[in-house]
Each structure stands twice: as C-alpha cells, then as structure tokens.
Scaffold this motif. Structure first.
Motif, mmCIF file in Angstrom:
data_model
loop_
_atom_site.group_PDB
_atom_site.id
_atom_site.type_symbol
_atom_site.label_atom_id
_atom_site.label_comp_id
_atom_site.label_asym_id
_atom_site.label_seq_id
_atom_site.Cartn_x
_atom_site.Cartn_y
_atom_site.Cartn_z
ATOM 1 N N VAL A 1 0.673 -0.991 -4.430
ATOM 2 C CA VAL A 1 0.768 0.099 -3.459
ATOM 3 C C VAL A 1 2.237 0.452 -3.265
ATOM 4 C CG1 VAL A 1 0.250 0.777 -1.095
ATOM 5 C CG2 VAL A 1 -1.312 -0.725 -2.312
ATOM 6 N N HIS A 2 2.528 1.750 -3.262
ATOM 7 C CA HIS A 2 3.881 2.244 -3.032
ATOM 8 C C HIS A 2 4.199 2.084 -1.548
ATOM 9 C CE1 HIS A 2 7.230 5.111 -2.824
ATOM 10 N NE2 HIS A 2 7.359 4.892 -4.123
ATOM 11 N N GLY A 3 5.181 1.267 -1.217
ATOM 12 C CA GLY A 3 5.486 0.913 0.165
ATOM 13 C C GLY A 3 5.880 2.087 1.039
ATOM 14 N N GLN A 4 6.781 2.955 0.564
ATOM 15 C CA GLN A 4 7.229 4.086 1.374
ATOM 16 C C GLN A 4 6.076 5.034 1.688
ATOM 17 O OE1 GLN A 4 8.999 3.071 -1.389
ATOM 18 N NE2 GLN A 4 11.187 3.277 -1.028
ATOM 19 N N VAL A 5 5.199 5.264 0.713
ATOM 20 C CA VAL A 5 4.067 6.163 0.928
ATOM 21 C C VAL A 5 3.125 5.575 1.974
ATOM 22 C CG1 VAL A 5 2.023 7.184 -0.155
ATOM 23 C CG2 VAL A 5 4.203 7.207 -1.355
ATOM 24 N N LEU A 6 2.860 4.285 1.876
ATOM 25 C CA LEU A 6 1.970 3.633 2.836
ATOM 26 C C LEU A 6 2.556 3.682 4.250
ATOM 27 C CD1 LEU A 6 -0.706 2.066 2.997
ATOM 28 C CD2 LEU A 6 0.631 -0.017 2.819
ATOM 29 N N ILE A 7 3.830 3.380 4.382
ATOM 30 C CA ILE A 7 4.470 3.398 5.700
ATOM 31 C C ILE A 7 4.494 4.820 6.268
ATOM 32 C CG2 ILE A 7 6.669 3.081 6.905
ATOM 33 C CD1 ILE A 7 7.170 0.678 5.031
ATOM 34 N N ILE B 1 -1.587 -5.489 -2.755
ATOM 35 C CA ILE B 1 -2.604 -5.637 -1.719
ATOM 36 C C ILE B 1 -3.965 -5.696 -2.411
ATOM 37 C CG2 ILE B 1 -3.694 -4.607 0.307
ATOM 38 C CD1 ILE B 1 -1.045 -3.249 0.929
ATOM 39 N N GLY B 2 -4.587 -6.870 -2.365
ATOM 40 C CA GLY B 2 -5.915 -7.029 -2.960
ATOM 41 C C GLY B 2 -5.969 -6.696 -4.433
ATOM 42 N N GLY B 3 -4.957 -7.039 -5.180
ATOM 43 C CA GLY B 3 -4.940 -6.762 -6.609
ATOM 44 C C GLY B 3 -4.478 -5.359 -6.966
ATOM 45 N N PHE B 4 -4.167 -4.536 -5.971
ATOM 46 C CA PHE B 4 -3.686 -3.182 -6.218
ATOM 47 C C PHE B 4 -2.203 -3.102 -5.916
ATOM 48 C CE2 PHE B 4 -8.160 -2.529 -5.100
ATOM 49 C CZ PHE B 4 -8.575 -1.800 -6.207
#
Length: 166
Positions: A14-20, A9-12
C-alpha cells in the motif's frame, strides 16, 4: 522529488502517502458533515443546507442517469437478452462493450490526472517558488470536474445497460 514509502498490509503493498491522504480527507468530510448536521432543523440553514444540497444533487444525478429500475431485480434473467440483440453473433462484442466503457473512462481519468501532475512537476523544476501554486489550485479544480464527468458518464453507462440494448 521526495521519497515514497510503502506499507505491507495483509500481503498487499500500500502506498503510504495515498492511504494517509485518503484517511485525512475522509476525516475532514465526516467531521464537517457531523458539525453541519449535529443539530438538524426542519428548515435547514448554513452547513446543513449545503450538505443537503450536495446529497440531493448526487441523488438527482443518479436517478436521472441510472433510472429507477435495477436490471436483474426488475427484469430477471431476461436482462441478459440484451447481449444477443440484434443477433446472437454479436454476443462477444456486446459483452466486450460492457468492459471497455469503464476501462476507457479509467484511462481518460488517469491521463488527465497524469497530465496535471506533469505540468506541476515541470513548473516546480523551472520556477520553484510561486508559479506552481496557482497551477496546483487549477489542478484541484480540474480534478473535481473530472470526477464529476467520470461519475456522470459511469452513471449514464449503468443506466444504458439497465434500459436494454441501444
């Protein structure tokens, strides 16, 4: 162990489970708060009473730990005088102290959460059916306590830095 997934996301990365999980928790908290205070009463009952209690608790902890004054706002540039007290030779150590306190809090929090996760992983590998569930609930409880301790110590450090040098 399960496979983790990551998103760009935007060059970063991101851990999907943590975000969800974070967004689900945010949605649950906002939804329950909206339901509890959708019809505010002068004398609160039920959910409104609970949420007002939580907000007052957070406000009181922050006021007692941090205080009413706000560093630069109240003291101006003289706020930075605390770094050269009792002698200017200690300037690097006093600056370093402001960085090491939150860093040590972060390491402590990380270590406690990691220990909880390792206990759950070991128990799941040894006894996969019933035993890990109470430990997971205990981990949830201790995580809440750790968050409270982290917030209280952070507020105490902020309050101490605004008072001036000890």
């Amino acid at each position: 162990m399960a496979q983790h997934f990551y998103w760009k996301i935007g060059g970063f990365q991101v851990h999907g489970q943590v975000l969800i999980t974070s967004w689900v928790v945010i949605a649950i908290l906002l939804g329950s708060a909206a339901l509890a205070v959708r019809n505010p009463q002068t004398i609160p009952t039920g959910g409104q009473n609970f949420f007002e209690y939580v907000l007052e608790f957070i406000r009181d902890v922050s006021k007692t730990q941090i205080g009413e004054e706000y560093g630069l706002t109240k003291k101006g540039l003289s706020y930075f005088g605390k770094y050269i007290q009792p002698t200017p030779i200690l300037l690097p150590i006093n600056i370093l102290e402001d960085f090491t306190k939150p860093l040590s809090l972060s390491f402590r929090l990380f270590g406690n959460i990691l220990a909880d996760e390792l206990v759950v992983v070991v128990l799941v590998s040894l006894v996969p059916s019933v035993v890990p569930i109470p430990v997971m609930f205990l981990g949830l409880f201790t995580s809440g306590i750790q968050a409270l301790i982290f917030a209280t110590l952070a507020a105490a450090y902020i309050g101490e830095s605004m008072e001036g040098h000890h």
